[in-house]
Structure formats: structure tokens, C-alpha cells
Write a protein that holds these residues in place. Structure first.
Motif, mmCIF file in Angstrom:
data_model
loop_
_atom_site.group_PDB
_atom_site.id
_atom_site.type_symbol
_atom_site.label_atom_id
_atom_site.label_comp_id
_atom_site.label_asym_id
_atom_site.label_seq_id
_atom_site.Cartn_x
_atom_site.Cartn_y
_atom_site.Cartn_z
ATOM 1 N N UNK A 85 28.269 46.457 5.193
ATOM 2 C CA UNK A 85 27.848 45.424 4.250
ATOM 3 C C UNK A 85 28.985 44.946 3.353
ATOM 4 N N UNK A 86 30.159 45.558 3.440
ATOM 5 C CA UNK A 86 31.292 45.141 2.613
ATOM 6 C C UNK A 86 31.800 43.788 3.097
ATOM 7 N N UNK A 87 31.888 42.822 2.185
ATOM 8 C CA UNK A 87 32.321 41.471 2.551
ATOM 9 C C UNK A 87 33.547 41.036 1.778
ATOM 10 N N UNK A 88 34.028 41.845 0.857
ATOM 11 C CA UNK A 88 35.215 41.521 0.054
ATOM 12 C C UNK A 88 36.308 42.534 0.332
ATOM 13 N N UNK A 89 37.565 42.054 0.261
ATOM 14 C CA UNK A 89 38.690 42.904 0.636
ATOM 15 C C UNK A 89 39.162 43.791 -0.495
ATOM 16 N N UNK A 90 38.823 43.465 -1.732
ATOM 17 C CA UNK A 90 39.349 44.218 -2.872
ATOM 18 C C UNK A 90 38.334 44.185 -4.006
ATOM 19 N N UNK A 91 38.630 44.981 -5.035
ATOM 20 C CA UNK A 91 37.765 44.997 -6.215
ATOM 21 C C UNK A 91 37.778 43.635 -6.911
ATOM 22 N N UNK A 92 38.966 42.997 -6.950
ATOM 23 C CA UNK A 92 39.077 41.693 -7.592
ATOM 24 C C UNK A 92 38.191 40.664 -6.907
ATOM 25 N N UNK A 93 38.243 40.605 -5.587
ATOM 26 C CA UNK A 93 37.412 39.650 -4.843
ATOM 27 C C UNK A 93 35.930 39.999 -4.975
ATOM 28 N N UNK A 94 35.612 41.291 -5.042
ATOM 29 C CA UNK A 94 34.216 41.700 -5.213
ATOM 30 C C UNK A 94 33.677 41.247 -6.562
ATOM 31 N N UNK A 99 30.512 37.440 -9.805
ATOM 32 C CA UNK A 99 30.460 36.505 -10.922
ATOM 33 C C UNK A 99 29.824 35.180 -10.529
ATOM 34 N N UNK A 100 29.703 34.905 -9.236
ATOM 35 C CA UNK A 100 29.016 33.696 -8.786
ATOM 36 C C UNK A 100 27.515 33.777 -9.035
ATOM 37 N N UNK A 101 27.027 34.989 -9.186
ATOM 38 C CA UNK A 101 25.596 35.196 -9.396
ATOM 39 C C UNK A 101 25.257 34.883 -10.852
ATOM 40 N N UNK A 102 24.320 33.978 -11.058
ATOM 41 C CA UNK A 102 23.955 33.571 -12.408
ATOM 42 C C UNK A 102 23.339 34.718 -13.197
ATOM 43 N N UNK A 103 22.531 35.546 -12.552
ATOM 44 C CA UNK A 103 21.941 36.696 -13.239
ATOM 45 C C UNK A 103 23.022 37.678 -13.682
ATOM 46 N N UNK A 104 24.043 37.826 -12.852
ATOM 47 C CA UNK A 104 25.147 38.714 -13.203
ATOM 48 C C UNK A 104 25.850 38.214 -14.459
ATOM 49 N N UNK A 105 26.119 36.909 -14.537
ATOM 50 C CA UNK A 105 26.784 36.351 -15.705
ATOM 51 C C UNK A 105 25.909 36.478 -16.938
ATOM 52 N N UNK A 106 24.599 36.300 -16.773
ATOM 53 C CA UNK A 106 23.691 36.409 -17.911
ATOM 54 C C UNK A 106 23.642 37.841 -18.432
ATOM 55 N N UNK A 107 23.590 38.803 -17.540
ATOM 56 C CA UNK A 107 23.576 40.207 -17.969
ATOM 57 C C UNK A 107 24.890 40.579 -18.651
ATOM 58 N N UNK A 108 25.987 40.049 -18.138
ATOM 59 C CA UNK A 108 27.282 40.353 -18.756
ATOM 60 C C UNK A 108 27.370 39.784 -20.164
ATOM 61 N N UNK A 109 26.928 38.540 -20.339
ATOM 62 C CA UNK A 109 26.950 37.944 -21.678
ATOM 63 C C UNK A 109 26.058 38.710 -22.638
ATOM 64 N N UNK A 110 24.881 39.143 -22.167
ATOM 65 C CA UNK A 110 23.987 39.919 -23.024
ATOM 66 C C UNK A 110 24.619 41.255 -23.407
ATOM 67 N N UNK A 111 25.326 41.881 -22.453
ATOM 68 C CA UNK A 111 25.984 43.154 -22.753
ATOM 69 C C UNK A 111 27.104 42.975 -23.775
ATOM 70 N N UNK A 112 27.899 41.909 -23.631
ATOM 71 C CA UNK A 112 28.987 41.660 -24.578
ATOM 72 C C UNK A 112 28.441 41.346 -25.965
#
Length: 267
Positions: A85-94, A99-112
């Protein structure tokens, strides 16, 4: 009438003739065409699933659709991984993919936001910010960086589009309004802001206009605007407010109705 093959079809037909995966410039030389259109054909073939683009070094090469290598979904580089299931070559690309996921960005902003609301974190950030901006060299460096960025047409265009999109939201405007009203109710903030408005750089035009109007009562608004190299509308607004506050008297060009009303109020 039969249509001639498209450039993408010609590229796909010429692909088996290369011993190694070709770059766009190699394919353009083989087909006797320009490189930008070949790059567009590469993208079209990849989008349609008829070929793949692989990154090797800094170059983007075209390989057949059945190429067995695993390609990163972000940078298109080849990589090996034990998990299917790995589709990215590195941690940076992962992280970039997540970060393309809108829910991911929303959770990150709430955490910050929650982290910055903690008293110890807030105090630490405030202290660090004050130490940075108290240094004259740091302020000048930051100002110079921002001036250079605003002079770049691409950066300026993106910022203007972002600002327009942000302030077109009624929720954003109401949030900013409530924030400013809350700040204005703070006596310390109010006193500091009023002092900056009266004595700071932004109030220099107002002070100069009032000084000229007081020293030369016969000067018109147009003459004062010309002396200060400002718009007449701006100087007229400044002087009208100053007259209303009692800082200056009646000015030339104020009009008979205004003169009469002010004389009645004075009497």
C-alpha cells in the motif's frame, strides 16, 4: 476522412524504438517537433493510462504502461518498499500526499490552535517574537524580504488572489471585526494604538496638513495637497475632521452652509 494520428499517438508508437526510457527532448528530436508539445503529450499519455512518467535524477522519462517499477505518486521517482500500500518514496512525499487531504489540514490547524492556546506555549512564542522584533536588524531584514516578494509579479498576484478570496468570506470579515472590537476594548491596546496613530509614521501626513492649515489659514485644500503631494480628497477629509474636533477653524472653500452652521453653533 481519416484523421492523422495525434502527437500523443506518435509518441507512444515511437517509444519501443528507444533502448532506454527517453526524455522529452529525445522524443522531440526523433519526431522532429518541439519539446513543450512533447511534454504535453507525455502528460496526456500518463493521464490516459497508456504510459508512465518516471523521474530519474532531474529528468522525466517516459516508460510503457506495464513498467514493473514502483513510482512515487508525488515526485514520480522509482523506489522499493515492503508494503504494497506504500505509494510515496519518502517521508517528505508522504507528508505532501497527506496534506492534500482537507480533513488532515483541518486536524492540523486545530492541533496547532490548541497548542498555542496553552499559557506556557503562548508565553514562549510571545517572548520569542518580542525578542526578534526588538532587534532593528531583524526588522529591516524582514521588511526587505517582504518588499522583494511584493515586487515579484507572480508572488504579488498569488497574494492578491488569496487576500481577495479570504476577505470575500462573510465569516472571515465577522471574525476579524469581533477580534478588533475585542482588542479595542482593552485600555492598554487602545492607548498604544491611539499614540501610534498620533505620533507614528502613518499620522505624519495628518500632522503636516494641520500644521500648514494652522500656520497659513488662507491656504486652500488644493494648495495643501500639492505641498504634501497627496490627493485632495485625503487632505479635505483630514481637515474636515480636524475642524469638527476644533483643532482648526473654518477653511477656504468650506461653503456658505457650513460656515453659517458653524457660526450658529459658536454663537
Amino acid at each position: 476522412m481519416r484523421q492523422p494520428p495525434s502527437l500523443a499517438d506518435r509518441v507512444l508508437a515511437a517509444l519501443p524504438g528507444f533502448t532506454e526510457a527517453p526524455l522529452a527532448r529525445d522524443m522531440a528530436a526523433r519526431l522532429n517537433t518541439d519539446e513543450p508539445h512533447v511534454k504535453q503529450a507525455f502528460d496526456r499519455l500518463e493521464k490516459e493510462g497508456r504510459a508512465k512518467i518516471v523521474r530519474r535524477g532531474r529528468g522525466l522519462h517516459l516508460v510503457p504502461a506495464d513498467y514493473p517499477g514502483r513510482l512515487c505518486i508525488i515526485c514520480r521517482a522509482e523506489f522499493t518498499a515492503t508494503r504494497k500500500e506504500t505509494v510515496a518514496c519518502s517521508y517528505s512525499c508522504a507528508r505532501h500526499l497527506a496534506w492534500r487531504n482537507q480533513d488532515m489540514r483541518k486536524r492540523h490547524r486545530a492541533s496547532v490552535t490548541a497548542s498555542h492556546a496553552r499559557p506556557e506555549v503562548k508565553e514562549k512564542l510571545t517572548t520569542r517574537s518580542r525578542e526578534y522584533w526588538s532587534d532593528q536588524a531583524s526588522r529591516e531584514q524582514a521588511s526587505e524580504i517582504q518588499r522583494e516578494k511584493w515586487q515579484d509579479t507572480n508572488i504579488r498576484g498569488r497574494r492578491m488572489v488569496g487576500l481577495e478570496a479570504a476577505w470575500s468570506s462573510p465569516e472571515r470579515r465577522e471574525k476579524q471585526k469581533d477580534r478588533r472590537l475585542k482588542d479595542w476594548q482593552n485600555p492598554e491596546f487602545r492607548e498604544k494604538t491611539v499614540a501610534a496613530m498620533r505620533n507614528g509614521k502613518r499620522g505624519v501626513i495628518k500632522r503636516r496638513a494641520i500644521e500648514l492649515a494652522t500656520a497659513n489659514p488662507s491656504m486652500t485644500v488644493v494648495e495643501i495637497a500639492g505641498r504634501l503631494n497627496c490627493k485632495v480628497v485625503r487632505i479635505d477629509f483630514i481637515l474636515r475632521r480636524a475642524r469638527k474636533e476644533g483643532v482648526i477653524g473654518i477653511r477656504p472653500g468650506d461653503g456658505p452652509r457650513l460656515r453659517k452652521r458653524l457660526q450658529e453653533e459658536a454663537a
